[in-house]
Design an enzyme around this catalytic site. Structure first.
Site, PDB file in Angstrom:
ATOM      1  N   TYR A  38       7.152  11.913  -4.764  1.00 22.11           N
ATOM      2  CA  TYR A  38       6.836  10.358  -4.609  1.00 22.11           C
ATOM      3  C   TYR A  38       8.171   9.503  -4.468  1.00 22.11           C
ATOM      4  CZ  TYR A  38       5.532   5.529  -6.007  1.00 22.11           C
ATOM      5  OH  TYR A  38       5.463   4.145  -5.515  1.00 22.11           O
ATOM      6  N   ILE A  70      -3.963   4.171 -34.734  1.00 26.56           N
ATOM      7  CA  ILE A  70      -3.627   5.570 -34.762  1.00 26.56           C
ATOM      8  C   ILE A  70      -1.898   5.632 -35.272  1.00 26.56           C
ATOM      9  CG2 ILE A  70      -3.216   7.815 -33.449  1.00 26.56           C
ATOM     10  CD1 ILE A  70      -5.703   7.051 -31.820  1.00 26.56           C
ATOM     11  N   ALA A  74       0.708  -1.298  -0.106  1.00 26.92           N
ATOM     12  CA  ALA A  74      -0.091  -0.115  -0.036  1.00 26.92           C
ATOM     13  C   ALA A  74       0.616   1.052   0.077  1.00 26.92           C
ATOM     14  CB  ALA A  74      -0.971  -0.299   1.159  1.00 26.92           C
ATOM     15  N   ALA A  75       0.352   2.387  -0.701  1.00 28.84           N
ATOM     16  CA  ALA A  75       1.092   3.463  -0.809  1.00 28.84           C
ATOM     17  C   ALA A  75       0.342   4.483  -1.160  1.00 28.84           C
ATOM     18  CB  ALA A  75       2.341   3.389  -1.756  1.00 28.84           C
ATOM     19  N   SER A 119       9.991   1.727  -5.406  1.00 34.53           N
ATOM     20  CA  SER A 119       9.974   2.012  -6.829  1.00 34.53           C
ATOM     21  C   SER A 119      11.240   2.511  -7.310  1.00 34.53           C
ATOM     22  CB  SER A 119       9.204   3.562  -6.868  1.00 34.53           C
ATOM     23  OG  SER A 119       8.958   4.200  -7.880  1.00 34.53           O
TER      24      SER A 119
END
Length: 320
Positions: A142, A192, A71-72, A116
């Site tokens: 972050y 695209i 969780a974060a 991260s």
């Protein structure tokens, strides 16, 4: 063995929950802010308040041997709060350390922290990947908050003897992925034309299944104690290669226009999209040799199979 999992409703957490719940030798407790009636059989649930400096964890820690803290407060592209770093710190630093300190008091043996790659920075020179020993250089709030949590956890481990394992993923993709990766699949599925045919960068990604496998490995592996691990698919791709292989997985060959990277970056800067251009044109590589050697671990899923799984889920749910 009893494991406590936070963040079980997130992209990584849901996949991790499914993996751990399928292992009969494990007792699994998941925590969330809201009731959850759709858990796999045999998985216990505990409701807690927001992850903060004053959250009471003692009632759910009895008998827990390993915590996986997924969780974060996650990275957001356009944060509207007045002080983003202060908000990230409330959850990612203060909330994490509060849980970890109470875990020590409850006799938890190992604390696995999902950090991260942003702890290391935002880009690498081609052929010079980040390793677990690279000097951290976070750029955004972050990444700074994740680094501060890592440092505090290591200090707590040294003081108390609780084992801490830190894992730093780069971009995670897989079935149900959101954000830029989902946008990329939408662009490709619509045919695209994309001005990315000349991009020669190198980026490390990690398939959801590969990240989950590494986390599961770190639950009991003795060599994981008090280590920091990089994780990836073990095959770095340029943006051009990723688009071509993702297009193949979707059954819609990528239509790529060869626009020079410098021109794309200049145009993106004028439009206020410099960060997006950096991700599309710049390199960000990680070295997973330590992870391979210390844990005898290799990514179980190849890139093309991982892309196929992501594409299959997208095609089944694109109308939603």
């Amino acid at each position: 063995m009893m494991i406590l999992l936070t963040g079980s409703t997130g992209f990584v957490g849901q996949a991790l929950l499914a993996r751990l719940a399928a292992q009969p030798a494990l007792d699994l407790v998941v925590v969330s802010r809201r009731p959850n009636s759709s858990l796999p059989a045999g998985v216990a649930h505990a409701q807690v308040a927001d992850i903060a400096a004053d959250t009471a964890w003692q009632p759910v820690l009895q008998g827990v041997q390993v915590i996986i803290h997924a969780a974060a407060r996650v990275h957001v592209m356009s944060d509207k709060v007045a002080d983003p770093l202060a908000e990230f710190r409330k959850v990612n630093v203060d909330g994490t350390l509060n849980l970890a300190r109470q875990a020590v008091g409850a006799g938890v043996k190992r604390f696995i922290f999902i950090s991260s790659i942003k702890v290391n920075g935002e880009s690498t020179a081609p052929g010079k990947p980040y390793s677990a020993e690279s000097q951290p250089a976070p750029v955004d709030p972050y990444g700074i908050s994740k680094l501060e949590a890592e440092l505090a956890l290591r200090e707590l481990a040294a003081e108390t003897g609780m084992e801490v394992v830190i894992i730093r993923p780069p971009l995670v993709y897989g079935p149900g992925v959101k954000a830029n990766f989902l946008s990329m699949m939408r662009w490709l599925s619509k045919g695209i034309p994309l001005p990315l045919g000349a991009i020669q960068n190198r980026r490390s990604l990690v398939a959801l299944d590969n990240l989950v496998d590494l986390i599961a490995t770190c639950v009991e592996h003795p060599a994981a104690a008090n280590q920091t691990f990089m994780v990836s698919d073990g095959e770095d791709l340029s943006t051009r290669q990723l688009l071509r292989r993702m297009g193949g997985a979707l059954g819609r060959p990528a239509r790529l226009v060869p626009i020079p990277a410098w021109l794309l970056e200049a145009g993106a800067s004028l439009l206020g999209k410099r960060a997006l251009a950096q991700r599309l044109c710049g390199s960000l590589q990680v070295d997973i040799s330590k992870t391979r050697e210390l844990l005898n671990w290799s990514p179980p899923l190849g890139v093309d199979e991982a892309l196929r799984r992501a594409a299959e889920h997208f095609l089944e749910h694109q109308a939603e």
